[in-house]
Design a protein around this motif. Structure first.
Motif, PDB file in Angstrom:
ATOM      1  N   SER A 215       0.827  -1.204   0.000  1.00 46.20           N
ATOM      2  CA  SER A 215       0.000   0.000   0.000  1.00 46.20           C
ATOM      3  C   SER A 215       0.865   1.259   0.000  1.00 46.20           C
ATOM      4  N   GLU A 244      -5.436   3.567   4.149  1.00 47.34           N
ATOM      5  CA  GLU A 244      -3.974   3.484   4.269  1.00 47.34           C
ATOM      6  C   GLU A 244      -3.450   2.064   4.165  1.00 47.34           C
ATOM      7  N   PRO A 247      -4.545  -2.404  -0.719  1.00 47.81           N
ATOM      8  CA  PRO A 247      -3.483  -2.425  -1.725  1.00 47.81           C
ATOM      9  C   PRO A 247      -3.550  -1.219  -2.666  1.00 47.81           C
ATOM     10  N   HIS A 250      -3.788   5.386  -2.909  1.00 43.59           N
ATOM     11  CA  HIS A 250      -5.051   6.047  -2.598  1.00 43.59           C
ATOM     12  C   HIS A 250      -5.034   7.477  -3.132  1.00 43.59           C
ATOM     13  N   ASN A 269       1.028   9.182   0.308  1.00 38.18           N
ATOM     14  CA  ASN A 269       1.674   8.475   1.425  1.00 38.18           C
ATOM     15  C   ASN A 269       2.302   9.520   2.331  1.00 38.18           C
TER      16      ASN A 269
END
Ligand code: NAG
Ligand code: NAG
Ligand code: NAG
Ligand code: NAG
Ligand code: NAG
Ligand code: NAG
Ligand code: NAG
Length: 394
Positions: A215, A244, A247, A250, A269
């Protein structure tokens, strides 16, 4: 119009259409059924060998290469390839069976002529896909706005078609962008039931095998071969903790600036500060309601050029970041309407003397040959024929 009790006709249709020749196991027959069910969205592979010189282009890229360094052709609204007026009419029984106003004419929604099967063979490795519940709230299917694109192919079916393609092309990696499509029908939303079904689809045994499970990292070519890298353009709600750990990357809707002409940055991230740079100026509505077709194409092309030049010139952390440039657009608020096809290809008259965005992109990419571009997301990717190759830079 009343909703029929069954919308997804896949089983009966697949049994009728099944050609089990060559299939020797139940597993092969089952896969055959699923692939048949996927075709209305996934498309059919091209039977023209000379149209697939880039079917395995990633296999020659060294393992250690960051995906961020690649030039990756993409397709915008990849599921619309067969959405003609005939298809819209054939799906009318299901599309607004809740009695709501039906979708606009089909050309408003159609952004491709070939599906993912042909696009993969042609070198495309990024796919923009929009999902929501079917009109009976039973399974996830594909929509473009109020246009239901198939009452047969589910999201799960289409994922299996990608898995099968990756089995046959183990050196390749595919980025799949999934976005919840709003405006499908009255009261539809990305609610708990939709999320549960999505968790089921993305958490299946098959998904865990073919979707890279880490992720918040774009990663390298080597770790992505034979796999899907998910791009999640949806929020799972709650405190955001699930976003968060699922996989993939985002790229949440809250950070995605709507129709932004200059492009924006999106940190996906918070620990590593991995960032995506995105241009998604899909509708030049800032030109006013009476702009010409050529002015719309020019405005879109200016946004594309600026962002591609930014990708090419990126230094430091930005050089290792994901760039996504949408070359797709439309303007149906304008008089005359600018449909996706007109934006991409022009309208074939003196109204668009320089063609559409795709023709101008061919010229620009010729000049930018050798540059890092990142992901370039196209409408009508197949025209002009040299476009995908120019994005790849081969
Ligand atoms: C296309 O290529 C495949 C393998 O590369 C070959 O088996 C097939 O016969 C070719 N088809 C045509 C129509 O040339
Ligand atoms: C096959 O693909 C090539 C390259 O896209 C194209 O030029 C040619 O017209 C196609 N041939 C057929 C028969 O579709
Ligand atoms: C494409 O659409 C037409 C018209 O609706 C339909 O007859 C045909 O089966 C569709 N093709 C596929 C592969 O779904
Ligand atoms: C963020 O990046 C770091 C460093 O690559 C990685 O360890 C972590 O799993 C990523 N994801 C999240 C959600 O922090
Ligand atoms: C991420 O950005 C924050 C804020 O700019 C900074 O404090 C932090 O050091 C950065 N982290 C990394 C790994 O670069
Ligand atoms: C656009 O043109 C129409 C006539 O075609 C006119 O009624 C309208 O006021 C114009 N709108 C703008 C914003 O200029
Ligand atoms: C091209 O655009 C002009 C101006 O909107 C329009 O009048 C004409 O009908 C269009 N032609 C085609 C073939 O779409």
């Amino acid at each position: 119009m009343r909703c029929p009790s069954v919308l997804l006709l896949g089983y009966a249709a697949a049994v009728a259409a099944a050609d089990p020749s060559g299939a020797t196991t139940l597993g092969q027959l089952a896969l055959h059924k699923v692939l048949q069910d996927s075709r209305e969205v996934f498309g059919v592979e091209s039977d023209n060998n000379s149209s697939r010189p880039y079917a395995n282009w990633m296999s020659s890229v060294p393992d250690a290469t960051p995906l961020a360094h690649l030039n990756i052709p993409g397709t915008h609204d990849a599921a619309t390839w067969n959405y003609s007026q005939a298809t819209q009419d054939a799906l009318a029984y299901a599309t607004r069976c809740d009695g709501g106003a039906g979708p606009a004419p089909a050309q408003v929604y159609r952004t491709q002529r070939y599906g993912a099967a042909a696009a993969l063979d042609a070198g495309v490795r990024f796919f923009d896909l929009r999902f929501a519940f079917d009109p009976l709230d039973r399974d996830l299917v594909f929509w473009h706005g109020a246009a239901l694109l198939s009452a047969r192919a589910t999201v799960d079916d289409v994922l299996f078609a990608f898995y099968a393609w990756l089995e046959a092309h183990p050196g390749e990696a595919v980025l799949l962008s999934f976005q919840y499509e709003g405006g499908t029908k009255e009261g539809a939303g990305f609610d708990g039931a939709v999320r549960d079904r999505l968790r089921g689809v993305l958490g299946s045994d098959a998904a865990r095998r073919y979707i890279r499970q880490d992720s918040g990292r774009l990663g390298t070519v080597g770790e992505s071969r034979g796999k899907i890298v998910l791009v999640r353009r949806f929020d799972m709600g709650g405190d955001g903790a699930e976003d968060e750990v699922l996989p993939g990357l985002h790229l949440g809707p809250g950070q995605w600036l709507d129709n932004d002409r200059r492009g924006f940055e999106l940190v996906y991230n918070r620990t590593s500060n991995e960032t995506a740079y995105v241009e998604d100026y899909y509708e030049p509505s800032d030109l006013g309601a009476n702009s010409t077709v050529a002015e719309n194409i020019q405005a879109k092309m200016d946004a594309v050029k600026t962002h591609l030049e930014k990708a090419a010139a990126a230094a430091g952390d930005a050089a290792d970041s994901l760039f996504i440039t949408f070359a797709s657009g439309e303007n149906d608020a304008n008089v005359p309407h600018v449909f996706p096809q007109t934006m991409a290809l022009g309208n074939g008259t003196e109204v668009t003397p320089d063609g559409g965005v795709n023709h101008q992109l061919v010229k620009l990419l010729g000049e930018m040959r050798g540059s890092r571009l990142g992901v370039v997301v196209l409408d009508f990717f197949d025209e002009p024929a040299e476009l995908v190759g120019l994005v790849l830079g081969f």
